[in-house]
Design a protein around this motif. Structure first.
Motif, PDB file in Angstrom:
ATOM      1  N   ALA A 274      40.066   5.092  49.862  1.00  0.00           N
ATOM      2  CA  ALA A 274      40.244   3.850  50.633  1.00  0.00           C
ATOM      3  C   ALA A 274      41.749   3.663  50.725  1.00  0.00           C
ATOM      4  O   ALA A 274      42.367   3.034  49.884  1.00  0.00           O
TER       5      ALA A 274
ATOM      6  N   PRO B  11      37.280  -1.433  47.747  1.00  0.00           N
ATOM      7  CA  PRO B  11      35.885  -1.171  47.384  1.00  0.00           C
ATOM      8  C   PRO B  11      35.733  -0.660  45.949  1.00  0.00           C
ATOM      9  O   PRO B  11      34.729  -0.045  45.619  1.00  0.00           O
TER      10      PRO B  11
ATOM     11  N   ASP C  34      36.014  -1.748  41.736  1.00  0.00           N
ATOM     12  CA  ASP C  34      35.989  -2.952  40.892  1.00  0.00           C
ATOM     13  C   ASP C  34      37.218  -3.081  40.011  1.00  0.00           C
ATOM     14  O   ASP C  34      37.682  -4.178  39.727  1.00  0.00           O
TER      15      ASP C  34
ATOM     16  N   GLU D 275      36.647   9.227  46.142  1.00  0.00           N
ATOM     17  CA  GLU D 275      36.367   8.197  47.148  1.00  0.00           C
ATOM     18  C   GLU D 275      37.708   7.640  47.607  1.00  0.00           C
ATOM     19  O   GLU D 275      38.507   7.173  46.796  1.00  0.00           O
TER      20      GLU D 275
ATOM     21  N   GLU E 281      35.601   5.657  38.933  1.00  0.00           N
ATOM     22  CA  GLU E 281      35.595   4.501  39.835  1.00  0.00           C
ATOM     23  C   GLU E 281      36.772   3.555  39.625  1.00  0.00           C
ATOM     24  O   GLU E 281      36.721   2.388  40.002  1.00  0.00           O
TER      25      GLU E 281
END
Ligand SMILES: [Zn+2]
Length: 287
Positions: free
Chosen positions: A243, A196, A198, A241, A252
């Motif tokens: 994952a 998830p 980029d 975040e 990110e």
């Protein structure tokens, strides 16, 4: 005061989330084994960037208060019961990234008098009497002022505690071996399309990467500690975040979530190829 367990480990970190990212598996392993694990966090990370849009209204002291809650949830997931804020909550403010005007705020950790802050940490060391202290290298792992200052304060506090009667037997810096980082980022490139995130980070984005020869100690807490680490990182939802087996910070950029953790022994004597921070100390075998 009740007697503490034989094996005692103290970790010094700059912001809430650093403990889980750097040492989550280690902390979970030793807590599960019944060692006494103490975390000292130097700031509340009030200048961190917030990832979830619905929480981006949190800034300054409100963000610090929220991150204090995240920290409590994270250490709970790790099974750690002794988590403290250096000098008490709010004593030292987040300094922000290197080179910004916030670095000059007289209340920020970067402006703190090292001996004063180290004195507060030495009090904790004298109370808990850890055999092992873990912190960052002299570059703070990646150059953040609060991480550099945490290094300075931790190393000075170990000296102050020694002068006052407690010699910390081993001091470690957080590390990642270059070969491990390179292999993990190669896998990340292959798997990025399914994640998830980029884009991927690079080895240069990982704090504490050094040539493999400098690694003295490898800590693998097994599946339980790995799961606890991921849960602890998830608890820092404003900052991370997850994952699995990857995560991203507010930039990110995907990076590997290392569930084996690595260290460089910089003070004291260990054992060759050791897989226990307490190796060679005669404090009782790991159960
Ligand atoms: Zn940090």
């Amino acid at each position: 005061m009740t007697e503490l367990p034989d094996r005692r480990l103290l970790l010094v970190h700059a912001h809430p989330d650093d403990e889980s990212i750097n040492n989550g598996a280690t902390m979970a392993r030793y807590a599960a084994e019944g060692a006494y694990v103490t975390l000292v966090t130097c700031t509340l990370g009030e200048r961190g960037e917030v990832i979830p849009p619905e929480l981006r209204h949190l800034t300054g002291p409100a963000l610090g208060a929220h991150r204090r809650g995240e920290l409590a949830a994270a250490v709970g997931a790790l099974g750690v019961t002794d988590a403290r804020l250096l000098g008490g909550a709010g004593r030292y403010g987040d300094s922000g990234m290197m080179g910004i005007p916030d670095n000059d705020d007289p209340g920020c950790f970067w402006q703190a008098d090292v001996d004063t802050a180290a004195g507060a940490l030495a009090e904790v060391i004298l109370e808990v009497r850890p055999q092992v202290v873990v912190t960052y290298d002299d570059h703070g792992g990646y150059g953040h002022p609060d991480h550099i200052q945490a290094h300075r304060v931790a190393m000075r506090a170990v000296d102050l505690a020694a002068e006052r009667g407690h010699l910390v037997a081993k001091v470690y810096w957080n590390r990642v071996p270059r070969s491990v980082a390179e292999a993990a980022f190669a896998r990340l490139q292959d798997e990025l399309a399914a994640l998830p995130f980029d884009k991927g980070a690079t080895v240069a984005d990982v704090p504490g990467v050094v040539d493999d020869e400098r690694i003295t100690t490898t800590i693998d807490g097994g599946p339980g500690a790995a799961a606890a680490k991921a849960a602890a990182m998830r608890a820092h939802a404003t900052q991370i975040e997850v994952a699995e087996p990857y995560f991203a910070l507010s930039n990110e950029l995907a990076q590997p979530l290392f569930t084996t953790e690595y260290y460089e022994l910089v003070r004291g004597t260990g054992e060759p190829g050791e897989t226990d921070l307490f190796a060679g100390l005669g404090t009782g075998a790991a159960s």
